[in-house]
Design a protein around this motif. Structure first.
Motif, PDB file in Angstrom:
ATOM      1  N   TYR A   1      -6.435  12.226   5.509  1.00  9.23           N
ATOM      2  CA  TYR A   1      -6.971  12.765   4.261  1.00  9.23           C
ATOM      3  C   TYR A   1      -5.844  12.719   3.220  1.00  9.23           C
ATOM      4  O   TYR A   1      -4.962  13.564   3.189  1.00  9.23           O
ATOM      5  CB  TYR A   1      -7.427  14.205   4.505  1.00  9.23           C
ATOM      6  N   THR A   2      -5.867  11.707   2.316  1.00 12.46           N
ATOM      7  CA  THR A   2      -4.809  11.553   1.314  1.00 12.46           C
ATOM      8  C   THR A   2      -5.213  10.503   0.284  1.00 12.46           C
ATOM      9  O   THR A   2      -6.334   9.986   0.314  1.00 12.46           O
ATOM     10  CB  THR A   2      -3.473  11.164   1.990  1.00 12.46           C
ATOM     11  N   ASP A   3      -4.302  10.166  -0.607  1.00 10.27           N
ATOM     12  CA  ASP A   3      -4.533   9.120  -1.609  1.00 10.27           C
ATOM     13  C   ASP A   3      -4.050   7.771  -1.075  1.00 10.27           C
ATOM     14  O   ASP A   3      -2.973   7.669  -0.481  1.00 10.27           O
ATOM     15  CB  ASP A   3      -3.780   9.438  -2.903  1.00 10.27           C
ATOM     16  N   TYR A   4      -4.854   6.735  -1.327  1.00 13.94           N
ATOM     17  CA  TYR A   4      -4.523   5.362  -0.931  1.00 13.94           C
ATOM     18  C   TYR A   4      -4.384   4.526  -2.207  1.00 13.94           C
ATOM     19  O   TYR A   4      -5.343   4.370  -2.959  1.00 13.94           O
ATOM     20  CB  TYR A   4      -5.602   4.788  -0.018  1.00 13.94           C
ATOM     21  N   THR A   5      -3.171   4.015  -2.439  1.00 18.13           N
ATOM     22  CA  THR A   5      -2.881   3.250  -3.653  1.00 18.13           C
ATOM     23  C   THR A   5      -2.558   1.804  -3.296  1.00 18.13           C
ATOM     24  O   THR A   5      -1.679   1.541  -2.477  1.00 18.13           O
ATOM     25  CB  THR A   5      -1.696   3.858  -4.421  1.00 18.13           C
ATOM     26  N   CYS A   6      -3.302   0.885  -3.914  1.00 15.75           N
ATOM     27  CA  CYS A   6      -3.017  -0.545  -3.781  1.00 15.75           C
ATOM     28  C   CYS A   6      -2.159  -0.963  -4.973  1.00 15.75           C
ATOM     29  O   CYS A   6      -2.551  -0.757  -6.120  1.00 15.75           O
ATOM     30  CB  CYS A   6      -4.325  -1.336  -3.748  1.00 15.75           C
ATOM     31  N   GLN A   7      -1.014  -1.555  -4.702  1.00 18.68           N
ATOM     32  CA  GLN A   7      -0.086  -1.990  -5.754  1.00 18.68           C
ATOM     33  C   GLN A   7       0.180  -3.478  -5.614  1.00 18.68           C
ATOM     34  O   GLN A   7       0.508  -3.953  -4.526  1.00 18.68           O
ATOM     35  CB  GLN A   7       1.224  -1.209  -5.675  1.00 18.68           C
ATOM     36  N   ALA A   8       0.026  -4.213  -6.706  1.00 18.73           N
ATOM     37  CA  ALA A   8       0.210  -5.663  -6.682  1.00 18.73           C
ATOM     38  C   ALA A   8       1.273  -6.076  -7.694  1.00 18.73           C
ATOM     39  O   ALA A   8       1.341  -5.548  -8.805  1.00 18.73           O
ATOM     40  CB  ALA A   8      -1.104  -6.382  -6.979  1.00 18.73           C
TER      41      ALA A   8
ATOM     42  N   THR B   1       4.047   7.341   1.588  1.00 17.91           N
ATOM     43  CA  THR B   1       4.604   6.275   2.419  1.00 17.91           C
ATOM     44  C   THR B   1       4.172   4.908   1.895  1.00 17.91           C
ATOM     45  O   THR B   1       2.991   4.681   1.649  1.00 17.91           O
ATOM     46  CB  THR B   1       4.142   6.428   3.878  1.00 17.91           C
ATOM     47  N   THR B   2       5.133   3.998   1.734  1.00 17.86           N
ATOM     48  CA  THR B   2       4.846   2.644   1.254  1.00 17.86           C
ATOM     49  C   THR B   2       4.810   1.682   2.438  1.00 17.86           C
ATOM     50  O   THR B   2       5.742   1.662   3.255  1.00 17.86           O
ATOM     51  CB  THR B   2       5.911   2.184   0.246  1.00 17.86           C
ATOM     52  N   LEU B   3       3.737   0.898   2.537  1.00 18.04           N
ATOM     53  CA  LEU B   3       3.568  -0.060   3.633  1.00 18.04           C
ATOM     54  C   LEU B   3       3.436  -1.475   3.069  1.00 18.04           C
ATOM     55  O   LEU B   3       2.580  -1.720   2.213  1.00 18.04           O
ATOM     56  CB  LEU B   3       2.326   0.265   4.456  1.00 18.04           C
TER      57      LEU B   3
ATOM     58  N   TRP C   1       0.846  -1.197   0.000  1.00 10.53           N
ATOM     59  CA  TRP C   1       0.000   0.000   0.000  1.00 10.53           C
ATOM     60  C   TRP C   1       0.878   1.243   0.000  1.00 10.53           C
ATOM     61  O   TRP C   1       1.905   1.296   0.686  1.00 10.53           O
ATOM     62  CB  TRP C   1      -0.908   0.025   1.220  1.00 10.53           C
ATOM     63  N   ILE C   2       0.463   2.227  -0.778  1.00 15.80           N
ATOM     64  CA  ILE C   2       1.132   3.531  -0.786  1.00 15.80           C
ATOM     65  C   ILE C   2       0.131   4.542  -0.248  1.00 15.80           C
ATOM     66  O   ILE C   2      -0.881   4.841  -0.894  1.00 15.80           O
ATOM     67  CB  ILE C   2       1.601   3.919  -2.198  1.00 15.80           C
TER      68      ILE C   2
END
Length: 288
Positions: A197-204, A164-166, A159-160
């Motif tokens: 309050y931000t963007d949530y990006t799922c990366q696979a 920040t990348t988690l 997740w970004i």
């Protein structure tokens, strides 16, 4: 002594060399259309055609057979009415590939005792389960849950959040696997704050993306409102109504005052004189 040893083991040496030549020959007979020959890898995109090619280089009319995970493709129920075998083109085609079509495929020519194996994997594809794709509106203190649904072979999700990348959860953000067993597929925040309050990006990613260099991504913007934002809006509306009513009252008072002044100014001296003369003549008529 050395001559005896050579003559003694020469039949074994001949067999060994013959097996190497045979193996090399069999290997050259079939030429698969790998995407990554070093890993016998073939990549497909979900919902698009998957084409496995296995060219026969040796002249002759040879029949090519296909298996998946050791079972003939004609006997696999999940492939029924979904594939085509082109014998002349030496191709096996799945018309619309599904996530479950990943596996080990083998093309074989029994007459030549030759076969080659494909490690077929599906490229990753991700989407959010939420119907409100692109953005979501929340109030401070509410719980947030985002489910990133990943398709493909063995997807690995990170997740970004903002910048920040988690890849693992934190005290504030929990990452869990979903019911399909995909790790980190579900993101949960028990109580959101304005800082969320931000963007949530799922990366696979998976083995396919390591070849293509294109991981799958999907982004959602989470908007957080303050806990008392609705109250402030309500108070603002009341204040606007009060100000508007005050303006109306002031305008009405000014209008009434103007009307009174105008009525007073209408009683001019001539009007008063005419009124006096009229009253005197009326009195004389009464006396007579």
């Amino acid at each position: 002594m050395e001559c005896k040893l050579i003559s003694r083991y020469s039949p074994l040496l001949v067999l060994f060399l013959a097996s190497l030549i045979t193996a090399q020959t069999v290997s050259d007979v079939l030429q698969p259309n790998y995407d990554d020959p070093s890993n016998s890898l073939k990549i497909f995109d979900i919902a698009k055609p998957l084409t496995l090619g296995c060219n026969i280089t040796k002249a002759g009319d040879y029949e090519l057979s296909w298996t998946k995970d050791g079972e003939n493709v004609s006997e696999i129920e999940s492939l029924k009415d979904r594939y085509t075998i082109l014998q002349k083109e030496r191709k096996f085609i799945i018309n619309r590939a599904l996530d479950s079509d990943a596996g080990t495929y083998t093309c074989s020519v029994r007459a030549l005792n030759a076969s080659r194996t494909f490690n077929v994997i599906g490229n990753v594809l991700v989407k959010f389960e939420s119907t409100e794709i692109g953005k979501t509106n929340m109030v401070e203190g509410e719980p947030l849950t985002l489910h990133c649904v990943a398709y493909g072979t063995n997807p690995k999700i990170t997740w970004i959040i903002g910048n920040t990348t988690l890849s693992t959860g934190t005290e504030h953000v929990q990452l869990e696997e979903d019911e399909r067993g995909v790790e980190n597929a579900r993101l949960t925040i028990s109580s959101v704050t304005l800082a969320d309050y931000t963007d949530y990006t799922c990366q696979a990613e998976n083995n396919a993306t390591s070849i293509t260099g294109k991981p799958a991504q999907v982004t959602m913007t989470v908007r957080i409102r303050g806990k008392y934002a609705a109250l402030y809006v309500f108070l603002g509306i009341i204040a606007e109504v009060v100000v508007l009513c005050g303006i109306i009252l002031i305008c009405e008072r000014r209008r009434n005052k103007t009307e009174v002044e105008e009525s007073d100014s209408d009683n001019t001296p001539d009007q008063l004189k005419n009124g006096h003369n009229g009253n005197a003549s009326e009195l004389r008529q009464r006396k007579s």
